[in-house]
Scaffold this motif. Structure first.
Motif, PDB file in Angstrom:
ATOM      1  N   LYS A  29       7.799  -3.741  11.873  1.00  0.00           N
ATOM      2  CA  LYS A  29       6.989  -4.750  11.803  1.00  0.00           C
ATOM      3  C   LYS A  29       5.430  -4.543  12.235  1.00  0.00           C
ATOM      4  N   LEU A  30       4.753  -5.283  11.896  1.00  0.00           N
ATOM      5  CA  LEU A  30       3.076  -5.435  12.116  1.00  0.00           C
ATOM      6  C   LEU A  30       3.031  -5.140  13.722  1.00  0.00           C
ATOM      7  N   ASN A  31       2.109  -3.788  13.803  1.00  0.00           N
ATOM      8  CA  ASN A  31       1.744  -3.697  15.202  1.00  0.00           C
ATOM      9  C   ASN A  31       0.715  -4.927  15.582  1.00  0.00           C
ATOM     10  N   MET A 113      10.503 -22.722   9.158  1.00  0.00           N
ATOM     11  CA  MET A 113       9.253 -23.331   9.922  1.00  0.00           C
ATOM     12  C   MET A 113       7.993 -22.468   9.736  1.00  0.00           C
ATOM     13  N   LEU A 114       8.338 -20.974   9.724  1.00  0.00           N
ATOM     14  CA  LEU A 114       7.128 -20.227   9.737  1.00  0.00           C
ATOM     15  C   LEU A 114       6.265 -20.335   8.464  1.00  0.00           C
ATOM     16  N   VAL A 115       7.014 -20.366   7.337  1.00  0.00           N
ATOM     17  CA  VAL A 115       6.642 -20.537   6.118  1.00  0.00           C
ATOM     18  C   VAL A 115       5.899 -21.742   5.896  1.00  0.00           C
ATOM     19  N   LEU A 116       6.485 -22.999   6.391  1.00  0.00           N
ATOM     20  CA  LEU A 116       5.762 -23.950   6.413  1.00  0.00           C
ATOM     21  C   LEU A 116       4.459 -24.063   7.033  1.00  0.00           C
ATOM     22  N   ALA A 117       4.402 -23.220   8.346  1.00  0.00           N
ATOM     23  CA  ALA A 117       3.158 -23.137   9.144  1.00  0.00           C
ATOM     24  C   ALA A 117       1.990 -22.752   8.094  1.00  0.00           C
ATOM     25  N   PRO A 169       6.694 -10.359   9.971  1.00  0.00           N
ATOM     26  CA  PRO A 169       7.754 -10.983  10.777  1.00  0.00           C
ATOM     27  C   PRO A 169       9.082 -11.375  10.346  1.00  0.00           C
ATOM     28  N   LEU A 170       8.911 -11.816   9.043  1.00  0.00           N
ATOM     29  CA  LEU A 170      10.292 -12.598   8.738  1.00  0.00           C
ATOM     30  C   LEU A 170      11.251 -11.448   8.535  1.00  0.00           C
ATOM     31  N   LYS A 171      10.944 -10.154   8.078  1.00  0.00           N
ATOM     32  CA  LYS A 171      11.799  -9.085   8.014  1.00  0.00           C
ATOM     33  C   LYS A 171      12.230  -8.906   9.140  1.00  0.00           C
ATOM     34  N   ALA A 172      11.420  -8.623  10.205  1.00  0.00           N
ATOM     35  CA  ALA A 172      11.681  -8.273  11.642  1.00  0.00           C
ATOM     36  C   ALA A 172      12.693  -9.234  12.306  1.00  0.00           C
ATOM     37  N   PHE A 181       9.707 -10.976   0.978  1.00  0.00           N
ATOM     38  CA  PHE A 181       8.538 -11.080   0.138  1.00  0.00           C
ATOM     39  C   PHE A 181       8.411 -12.200  -0.509  1.00  0.00           C
ATOM     40  N   LEU A 182       9.466 -12.878  -0.980  1.00  0.00           N
ATOM     41  CA  LEU A 182       9.707 -14.210  -1.614  1.00  0.00           C
ATOM     42  C   LEU A 182       8.959 -15.036  -0.802  1.00  0.00           C
ATOM     43  N   TYR A 183       9.538 -15.142  -0.024  1.00  0.00           N
ATOM     44  CA  TYR A 183       8.889 -16.279   1.321  1.00  0.00           C
ATOM     45  C   TYR A 183       7.397 -16.039   1.459  1.00  0.00           C
ATOM     46  N   GLY A 184       6.873 -14.979   1.632  1.00  0.00           N
ATOM     47  CA  GLY A 184       5.487 -14.825   1.612  1.00  0.00           C
ATOM     48  C   GLY A 184       4.707 -15.034   0.594  1.00  0.00           C
TER      49      GLY A 184
END
Length: 260
Positions: A29-31, A113-117, A169-172, A181-184
């Motif tokens: 995940k991203l640092n 909800m994360l994707v909607l944000a 974060p979705l992968k995490a 990737f698709l959601y992003g």
């Protein structure tokens, strides 16, 4: 719609997609420091784009109003703020690293909800691109083809880290790489849709261009202040977000002044 406008409208979406593709090649995940840096950079680009690509042109186009030339930009800016405030209150969404959702209380997955944000704050960016290309196509708005392309490229630059910030974060959270990737990527799909709809309404848009340019600026500034700046400042103190905000701001300013 011209070919150049069609190409320009999809440039920001390409930036989001390339950023989301980071999840396919990065293992962890991203640092936190990297995430703060990317968020700060995105915020700096959006603020500079709001000023040089949207608010200043809106004031210039109202120069015939004399000392009141600020008025359309003032009104449009506040309409943009209120528009995003309404969306913020009516669309359920969850900000990164937050456990409490905003908007109406509904039963949705955390990933949704994360994707909607992210989708929520991509709407004004799509509208901004659509407005400047509508002005370019009409030839009456004083917006050059290069100026419109600079805004599209600037938003694509800040969309790259946004794509990574949503997919990693979705992968995490346990989502598979392909789905993350698709959601992003899909979180940025609203931008070309909003841009195309805006250009198709160009007959109504051009007379109100100063108001709409500043409307997009207000909506983008709302996103920066309400979401991006808090995200780049949360947790352990670090100056990296501030430094990358400044870098993003000056790069976008340079692009707009030198190429616009």
């Amino acid at each position: 719609m011209t070919l150049q406008a069609a190409q320009g409208i999809f440039i920001p979406f390409i930036g989001t997609t390339l950023g989301a593709a980071c999840v396919l090649f990065m293992k962890n995940k991203l640092n936190d420091k990297v995430r703060k840096a990317l968020t700060g950079f995105a915020a700096g680009v959006m603020v500079a784009a709001s000023i040089w690509s949207l608010i200043i042109p809106a004031i210039d186009q109202s120069s015939g109003m004399g000392k009141l030339s600020f008025l359309p930009a003032f009104i449009g800016f506040w309409l943009g703020i209120l528009f995003l405030l309404i969306l913020d209150e009516t669309i359920p969404h969850l900000h990164l690293n937050s456990e409490e959702a905003e908007g109406p209380k509904v039963q949705l997955k955390k990933t949704t909800m994360l994707v909607l944000a992210v989708t929520l704050h991509n709407i004004p960016e799509g509208m901004a691109v659509g407005v400047v290309f509508a002005g370019m196509i009409s030839g009456d708005g004083g917006i050059s083809a290069m100026g419109a392309m600079v805004l599209a490229i600037g938003i694509a630059i800040q969309n790259f880290p946004e794509g990574a910030i949503i997919s990693m974060p979705l992968k995490a959270e346990g989502v598979g790489k392909g789905k993350a990737f698709l959601y992003g990527a899909l979180s940025g799909a609203v931008e070309p849709i909003a841009a195309v709809l805006t250009v198709l309404a160009s007959g109504f848009i051009v007379p109100a261009l100063p108001y709409l340019l500043s409307f997009a600026a207000g909506a983008m500034i709302y996103v920066v202040v309400e979401e991006l700046i808090p995200e780049m400042s949360e947790g352990k103190h670090s100056n990296v977000g501030t430094l990358l905000f400044s870098l993003g701001f000056t790069i976008m300013m340079m692009l707009d002044v030198a190429l616009g």
